[in-house]
Motif scaffolding. Structure first.
Motif, PDB file in Angstrom:
ATOM      1  N   LYS A   1      -2.545 -50.035 -82.018  1.00  0.00           N
ATOM      2  CA  LYS A   1      -2.214 -48.775 -82.701  1.00  0.00           C
ATOM      3  C   LYS A   1      -3.452 -47.891 -82.788  1.00  0.00           C
ATOM      4  CE  LYS A   1       1.458 -50.820 -85.414  1.00  0.00           C
ATOM      5  NZ  LYS A   1       2.002 -51.088 -86.740  1.00  0.00           N
ATOM      6  N   PHE A   2      -3.234 -46.616 -82.495  1.00  0.00           N
ATOM      7  CA  PHE A   2      -4.288 -45.611 -82.516  1.00  0.00           C
ATOM      8  C   PHE A   2      -3.950 -44.539 -83.542  1.00  0.00           C
ATOM      9  CE2 PHE A   2      -4.176 -47.383 -78.315  1.00  0.00           C
ATOM     10  CZ  PHE A   2      -5.487 -47.392 -77.849  1.00  0.00           C
ATOM     11  N   GLU A   3      -4.999 -43.893 -84.047  1.00  0.00           N
ATOM     12  CA  GLU A   3      -4.818 -42.751 -84.941  1.00  0.00           C
ATOM     13  C   GLU A   3      -5.655 -41.602 -84.410  1.00  0.00           C
ATOM     14  OE1 GLU A   3      -4.440 -42.699 -89.549  1.00  0.00           O
ATOM     15  OE2 GLU A   3      -6.584 -42.681 -89.055  1.00  0.00           O
ATOM     16  N   GLY A   4      -5.102 -40.405 -84.476  1.00  0.00           N
ATOM     17  CA  GLY A   4      -5.849 -39.229 -84.052  1.00  0.00           C
ATOM     18  C   GLY A   4      -7.007 -38.969 -84.993  1.00  0.00           C
ATOM     19  N   ASP A   5      -8.180 -38.733 -84.421  1.00  0.00           N
ATOM     20  CA  ASP A   5      -9.386 -38.425 -85.186  1.00  0.00           C
ATOM     21  C   ASP A   5      -9.880 -37.085 -84.648  1.00  0.00           C
ATOM     22  OD1 ASP A   5     -11.704 -38.493 -86.676  1.00  0.00           O
ATOM     23  OD2 ASP A   5     -12.705 -39.955 -85.391  1.00  0.00           O
ATOM     24  N   LYS A   6      -9.900 -36.074 -85.480  1.00  0.00           N
ATOM     25  CA  LYS A   6     -10.271 -34.731 -85.053  1.00  0.00           C
ATOM     26  C   LYS A   6      -9.251 -34.179 -84.053  1.00  0.00           C
ATOM     27  CE  LYS A   6     -15.077 -36.017 -85.528  1.00  0.00           C
ATOM     28  NZ  LYS A   6     -16.180 -36.566 -84.790  1.00  0.00           N
ATOM     29  N   THR A   7      -7.992 -34.449 -84.279  1.00  0.00           N
ATOM     30  CA  THR A   7      -6.941 -33.895 -83.434  1.00  0.00           C
ATOM     31  C   THR A   7      -6.357 -32.664 -84.135  1.00  0.00           C
ATOM     32  OG1 THR A   7      -5.350 -35.447 -84.416  1.00  0.00           O
ATOM     33  CG2 THR A   7      -6.313 -36.077 -82.315  1.00  0.00           C
ATOM     34  N   PRO A   8      -5.847 -31.705 -83.364  1.00  0.00           N
ATOM     35  CA  PRO A   8      -5.300 -30.485 -83.975  1.00  0.00           C
ATOM     36  C   PRO A   8      -4.115 -30.757 -84.905  1.00  0.00           C
ATOM     37  CG  PRO A   8      -5.489 -30.248 -81.586  1.00  0.00           C
ATOM     38  CD  PRO A   8      -5.814 -31.658 -81.917  1.00  0.00           C
TER      39      PRO A   8
ATOM     40  N   LYS B   1       5.605 -50.096 -73.632  1.00  0.00           N
ATOM     41  CA  LYS B   1       6.208 -48.839 -74.072  1.00  0.00           C
ATOM     42  C   LYS B   1       5.162 -48.130 -74.918  1.00  0.00           C
ATOM     43  CE  LYS B   1       9.439 -48.493 -77.312  1.00  0.00           C
ATOM     44  NZ  LYS B   1      10.754 -48.558 -77.978  1.00  0.00           N
ATOM     45  N   VAL B   2       5.036 -46.832 -74.715  1.00  0.00           N
ATOM     46  CA  VAL B   2       4.074 -46.024 -75.461  1.00  0.00           C
ATOM     47  C   VAL B   2       4.854 -45.099 -76.385  1.00  0.00           C
ATOM     48  CG1 VAL B   2       2.223 -44.316 -75.284  1.00  0.00           C
ATOM     49  CG2 VAL B   2       2.424 -46.109 -73.545  1.00  0.00           C
ATOM     50  N   THR B   3       4.400 -45.005 -77.632  1.00  0.00           N
ATOM     51  CA  THR B   3       5.054 -44.151 -78.628  1.00  0.00           C
ATOM     52  C   THR B   3       4.010 -43.248 -79.271  1.00  0.00           C
ATOM     53  OG1 THR B   3       6.633 -45.911 -79.101  1.00  0.00           O
ATOM     54  CG2 THR B   3       6.468 -44.150 -80.721  1.00  0.00           C
ATOM     55  N   ILE B   4       4.366 -41.999 -79.479  1.00  0.00           N
ATOM     56  CA  ILE B   4       3.522 -41.051 -80.222  1.00  0.00           C
ATOM     57  C   ILE B   4       4.326 -40.516 -81.386  1.00  0.00           C
ATOM     58  CG2 ILE B   4       2.458 -38.761 -80.202  1.00  0.00           C
ATOM     59  CD1 ILE B   4       1.655 -39.207 -77.328  1.00  0.00           C
ATOM     60  N   ARG B   5       3.712 -40.497 -82.567  1.00  0.00           N
ATOM     61  CA  ARG B   5       4.321 -39.862 -83.743  1.00  0.00           C
ATOM     62  C   ARG B   5       3.334 -38.810 -84.237  1.00  0.00           C
ATOM     63  NH1 ARG B   5       6.005 -43.858 -87.878  1.00  0.00           N
ATOM     64  NH2 ARG B   5       7.897 -43.946 -86.646  1.00  0.00           N
ATOM     65  N   ALA B   6       3.836 -37.600 -84.431  1.00  0.00           N
ATOM     66  CA  ALA B   6       2.984 -36.494 -84.863  1.00  0.00           C
ATOM     67  C   ALA B   6       3.599 -35.801 -86.068  1.00  0.00           C
ATOM     68  CB  ALA B   6       2.813 -35.502 -83.722  1.00  0.00           C
ATOM     69  N   GLU B   7       2.751 -35.294 -86.930  1.00  0.00           N
ATOM     70  CA  GLU B   7       3.174 -34.518 -88.100  1.00  0.00           C
ATOM     71  C   GLU B   7       3.018 -33.040 -87.775  1.00  0.00           C
ATOM     72  OE1 GLU B   7       4.440 -35.365 -91.099  1.00  0.00           O
ATOM     73  OE2 GLU B   7       4.423 -37.499 -90.577  1.00  0.00           O
ATOM     74  N   VAL B   8       4.140 -32.356 -87.662  1.00  0.00           N
ATOM     75  CA  VAL B   8       4.104 -30.932 -87.324  1.00  0.00           C
ATOM     76  C   VAL B   8       5.124 -30.169 -88.162  1.00  0.00           C
ATOM     77  CG1 VAL B   8       3.355 -31.321 -84.941  1.00  0.00           C
ATOM     78  CG2 VAL B   8       5.783 -31.210 -85.437  1.00  0.00           C
ATOM     79  N   ASN B   9       4.907 -28.860 -88.275  1.00  0.00           N
ATOM     80  CA  ASN B   9       5.906 -28.031 -88.948  1.00  0.00           C
ATOM     81  C   ASN B   9       6.949 -27.593 -87.923  1.00  0.00           C
ATOM     82  OD1 ASN B   9       4.909 -25.721 -87.557  1.00  0.00           O
ATOM     83  ND2 ASN B   9       3.363 -25.403 -89.153  1.00  0.00           N
TER      84      ASN B   9
ATOM     85  N   PRO C   1      -2.041 -34.129 -87.045  1.00  0.00           N
ATOM     86  CA  PRO C   1      -2.113 -35.556 -87.371  1.00  0.00           C
ATOM     87  C   PRO C   1      -1.170 -36.335 -86.462  1.00  0.00           C
ATOM     88  CG  PRO C   1      -1.798 -34.236 -89.357  1.00  0.00           C
ATOM     89  CD  PRO C   1      -1.602 -33.324 -88.185  1.00  0.00           C
ATOM     90  N   MET C   2      -1.690 -37.389 -85.827  1.00  0.00           N
ATOM     91  CA  MET C   2      -0.852 -38.157 -84.917  1.00  0.00           C
ATOM     92  C   MET C   2      -1.281 -39.610 -84.830  1.00  0.00           C
ATOM     93  SD  MET C   2      -2.228 -36.709 -81.248  1.00  0.00           S
ATOM     94  CE  MET C   2      -1.143 -37.697 -80.297  1.00  0.00           C
ATOM     95  N   ASN C   3      -0.322 -40.442 -84.449  1.00  0.00           N
ATOM     96  CA  ASN C   3      -0.555 -41.850 -84.165  1.00  0.00           C
ATOM     97  C   ASN C   3       0.043 -42.158 -82.803  1.00  0.00           C
ATOM     98  OD1 ASN C   3      -0.328 -41.697 -87.299  1.00  0.00           O
ATOM     99  ND2 ASN C   3      -1.462 -43.561 -86.832  1.00  0.00           N
ATOM    100  N   LEU C   4      -0.523 -43.140 -82.136  1.00  0.00           N
ATOM    101  CA  LEU C   4      -0.024 -43.581 -80.846  1.00  0.00           C
ATOM    102  C   LEU C   4      -0.077 -45.091 -80.854  1.00  0.00           C
ATOM    103  CD1 LEU C   4      -0.817 -42.276 -77.358  1.00  0.00           C
ATOM    104  CD2 LEU C   4      -1.410 -44.629 -77.839  1.00  0.00           C
TER     105      LEU C   4
END
Length: 142
Positions: free
Chosen positions: A80-87, A107-115, A89-92
């Motif tokens: 599991k990865f977490e975005g660091d200094k990404t535009p 299998k690769v999954t990305i979850r992002a917090e966006v409006n 907030p996201m995890n992969l």
């Protein structure tokens, strides 16, 4: 609002242990520089630079610097990865499952917090990115 994108399942002709061993230490990416450069050329210059150490991967995509840091390793199964200094907030995460003693699937999954406004802008690039990443990982000689 959290949005999630999953790649198709990709089959790999290497054992789950071998795939996990390589991907769980990002220093191993150096020996795969040729495949990474091939991926960069397929993306038509969108990826400008890429560097890594044991726990992080940094890429420059169209002038934007992104760093993904490993935050959890579940031996043989998931990284599991977490975005660091990404535009945004996201995890992969990369899931690795055995098929046989000499074969596995990922299998690769990305979850992002966006409006809501950002969702329309980032959905297509994130889905394409997760699929291209999974394809690249499936072609690496582990």
């Amino acid at each position: 609002m959290a949005i999630q994108f999953e790649s198709n399942v990709k089959h790999i002709s290497y054992s789950q242990e071998r795939v996990y061993g390589v991907l769980s230490d990002l220093n191993n990416m150096e020996r795969m520089r040729d495949k990474l450069d091939e991926m960069k050329s397929k993306l038509e210059g969108k990826i400008e630079d890429m560097s890594f150490d044991r726990d992080s991967l940094s890429i420059k995509v169209q002038g934007i610097n992104l760093t993904l840091r490993i935050i959890e390793r579940e031996p043989m199964k998931c990284i599991k990865f977490e975005g660091d200094k990404t535009p945004i907030p996201m995890n992969l995460w990369i899931q690795i499952l055995p098929v046989s003693e000499e074969e596995s699937k990922i299998k690769v999954t990305i979850r992002a917090e966006v409006n809501m406004f950002m969702k329309a802008m980032v959905s297509k690039p994130l889905q394409e990115g997760v699929e291209k990443l999974a394809e690249t990982l499936a072609r690496i000689p582990y």
